[in-house]
Structures are given as structure tokens and as C-alpha cells.
Design a protein around this motif. Structure first.
Motif, PDB file in Angstrom:
ATOM      1  N   UNK A 111       0.443  -1.203  -0.029  1.00 45.69           N
ATOM      2  CA  UNK A 111      -0.198   0.165  -0.021  1.00 45.69           C
ATOM      3  C   UNK A 111       0.506   1.093   0.125  1.00 45.69           C
ATOM      4  N   UNK A 112       2.245   1.207   0.802  1.00 45.58           N
ATOM      5  CA  UNK A 112       2.615   2.264   0.937  1.00 45.58           C
ATOM      6  C   UNK A 112       3.594   2.714  -0.844  1.00 45.58           C
ATOM      7  N   UNK A 113       4.461   1.293  -1.230  1.00 46.65           N
ATOM      8  CA  UNK A 113       4.691   1.605  -2.133  1.00 46.65           C
ATOM      9  C   UNK A 113       4.208   2.483  -3.117  1.00 46.65           C
ATOM     10  N   UNK A 114       3.053   1.907  -3.477  1.00 45.22           N
ATOM     11  CA  UNK A 114       1.780   2.441  -4.509  1.00 45.22           C
ATOM     12  C   UNK A 114       2.079   3.814  -4.010  1.00 45.22           C
ATOM     13  N   UNK A 115       1.671   3.983  -3.010  1.00 39.16           N
ATOM     14  CA  UNK A 115       1.190   5.755  -2.512  1.00 39.16           C
ATOM     15  C   UNK A 115       2.166   6.224  -2.013  1.00 39.16           C
ATOM     16  N   UNK A 116       3.141   6.269  -2.378  1.00 40.91           N
ATOM     17  CA  UNK A 116       4.993   6.658  -2.316  1.00 40.91           C
ATOM     18  C   UNK A 116       4.831   7.022  -4.220  1.00 40.91           C
ATOM     19  N   UNK A 117       4.912   5.933  -4.941  1.00 39.43           N
ATOM     20  CA  UNK A 117       5.210   6.161  -5.870  1.00 39.43           C
ATOM     21  C   UNK A 117       3.907   7.131  -6.846  1.00 39.43           C
ATOM     22  N   UNK A 118       2.748   7.159  -7.025  1.00 40.98           N
ATOM     23  CA  UNK A 118       2.119   8.102  -7.056  1.00 40.98           C
ATOM     24  C   UNK A 118       1.999   8.931  -6.929  1.00 40.98           C
ATOM     25  N   UNK A 119       2.330   9.568  -5.750  1.00 43.08           N
ATOM     26  CA  UNK A 119       2.791  10.916  -5.068  1.00 43.08           C
ATOM     27  C   UNK A 119       3.614  11.176  -6.176  1.00 43.08           C
ATOM     28  N   UNK A 120       4.791  11.246  -6.615  1.00 45.94           N
ATOM     29  CA  UNK A 120       6.426  11.841  -6.355  1.00 45.94           C
ATOM     30  C   UNK A 120       5.407  11.412  -8.052  1.00 45.94           C
TER      31      UNK A 120
ATOM     32  N   UNK B 108       3.897  14.854  -7.460  1.00 45.25           N
ATOM     33  CA  UNK B 108       4.893  16.178  -6.455  1.00 45.25           C
ATOM     34  C   UNK B 108       5.709  16.819  -7.851  1.00 45.25           C
ATOM     35  N   UNK B 109       5.378  16.036  -9.269  1.00 46.68           N
ATOM     36  CA  UNK B 109       6.286  16.431 -10.220  1.00 46.68           C
ATOM     37  C   UNK B 109       5.946  17.350 -10.984  1.00 46.68           C
TER      38      UNK B 109
ATOM     39  N   UNK C  18       0.518   8.160 -16.278  1.00 43.98           N
ATOM     40  CA  UNK C  18       1.552   9.501 -16.737  1.00 43.98           C
ATOM     41  C   UNK C  18       1.086  11.002 -16.278  1.00 43.98           C
ATOM     42  N   UNK C  19       1.639  11.767 -15.783  1.00 48.09           N
ATOM     43  CA  UNK C  19       1.436  12.854 -15.204  1.00 48.09           C
ATOM     44  C   UNK C  19       0.256  13.303 -16.299  1.00 48.09           C
TER      45      UNK C  19
END
Length: 203
Positions: free
Chosen positions: A28-37, A40-41, A105-106
């Protein structure tokens, strides 16, 4: 009147699945971290994180994944998207993004913001019939508040409620990671989703 645009990552605190042999919390936290990144970009948007049904411990846990200064707040687990919108503060538009799109994709988020110049709601549909992202123009239209869409809302249900033809804008689709079968959609050749990739590599 503000032209501020906000994108909010929405993270659940419970009910998270995980691939075989992987810890659900780490996943859960790994997916959240990557989606946040990904979020954030993005250029010219403010980023926040909403934790659905979260307590202080959950907020701290998720907040540790973010850059300093990123607002992290709790929202009602029943109305997480509208809670995320309300917690974002004054804005022209807010896009809420599900935590389980680490390779999103952003540019798809940018398309939602553009669509909200005319639509009340703009969505990125997921291949399984759910929604990966939901954009809302402010002030929130009465019908949107009544519909209280979530990432599990069926797009056809949202379409059936719209009061006018262009009230709902549909952007390009994407995929969420909601089952083991969905992992095959991740492209190992693409940069990003590093935390998710790491969990998959290490059982």
C-alpha cells in the motif's frame, strides 16, 4: 476568485490487497509513494495527500512519504473524494487521484484540469470499470455533491446523473493495480514506480 489548481493523492488505511508473498502494508505504501512522486513532479499545481479514515498514526505514516510542506489530512472513508476536495482549500479545480496508479502518466492529470474549464467533473476511467482520478471544478456543483463520486463509482452511474451534456468529461483511460493480474500492465522499461518495483522484486 482563485486560479489555484490542486491535485490530491487519496490513500486508504484498510482493505488493501497485496501480491502473493508481499506485505499488504508495504505494498500500500509503495504504491502511494510512487503515485505521490508522479503528482509532485507536475508543474503549476499544488499537491496534497488525503488519508481516508486515517488517525494520527496513519497520517504520520503516509506523511513520511512526502516532501516537506505537503499538506496531509484525514478524510471520511465514505466520501473520500469530496473530502479531499474540501480539504484542499480555495481553488479553481481539484483532482483527486487514487493511490494505486504508481505508473500514471502525469499528462493525464493535466488533461483533467483542462477539461474542468467547462465540465463539473472530469475523470480518468480505469480498465476495470472504476475511476483512477476524479477532477472537480469549484465551487462543487450541487449534483456532484449529491452523487459523491468515489474511485469505485461506475462511470455509467455518473453519466446518468449529469444535468447537462458536457457536465462530465472523460479523459484517456489508465489502469489501477487492484489484483495480481493487473501487475502485468506495469511496463518494466518505463522510469518511475521505483518503490512498487522494489516490493515486487523482494518477496
Amino acid at each position: 476568485m482563485t486560479d489555484r489548481r490542486v491535485v490530491v493523492l487519496v490513500v486508504p488505511t484498510a482493505g488493501t490487497w497485496a501480491p502473493p508473498g508481499r506485505d499488504p502494508e508495504a505494498w500500500r505504501l509503495a504504491m502511494a509513494e510512487d503515485t505521490y512522486e508522479v503528482l509532485a513532479a507536475l508543474d503549476r499545481v499544488d499537491v496534497a495527500v488525503a488519508v481516508a479514515g486515517g488517525d494520527e498514526a496513519a497520517l504520520s505514516e503516509v506523511g513520511a512519504l512526502t516532501w516537506p510542506g505537503t499538506p496531509v489530512y484525514a478524510v471520511d472513508a465514505v466520501r473520500p473524494v469530496l473530502g479531499a476536495v474540501e480539504g484542499a482549500g480555495p481553488a479553481a479545480a481539484v483532482v483527486a487521484v487514487s493511490y494505486d496508479v504508481p505508473d500514471l502518466p502525469g499528462l493525464l492529470i493535466g488533461k483533467l484540469f483542462r477539461a474542468l474549464s467547462n465540465a463539473d467533473v472530469a475523470v480518468t476511467p480505469a480498465e476495470d470499470g472504476s475511476l483512477a482520478a476524479i477532477g472537480v471544478r469549484l465551487p462543487v456543483a450541487e449534483w456532484v455533491s449529491a452523487a459523491a463520486p468515489t474511485f469505485d463509482t461506475d462511470l455509467s452511474a455518473l453519466e446518468s446523473l449529469k444535468p447537462r451534456r458536457h457536465a462530465v468529461a472523460i479523459g484517456p483511460g489508465w489502469h489501477r493495480l487492484r489484483s495480481t493480474a493487473d501487475i502485468a500492465r506495469l511496463d518494466p522499461g518505463l522510469e518511475g514506480w521505483d518503490a512498487t518495483r522494489s516490493v515486487l522484486r523482494h518477496a
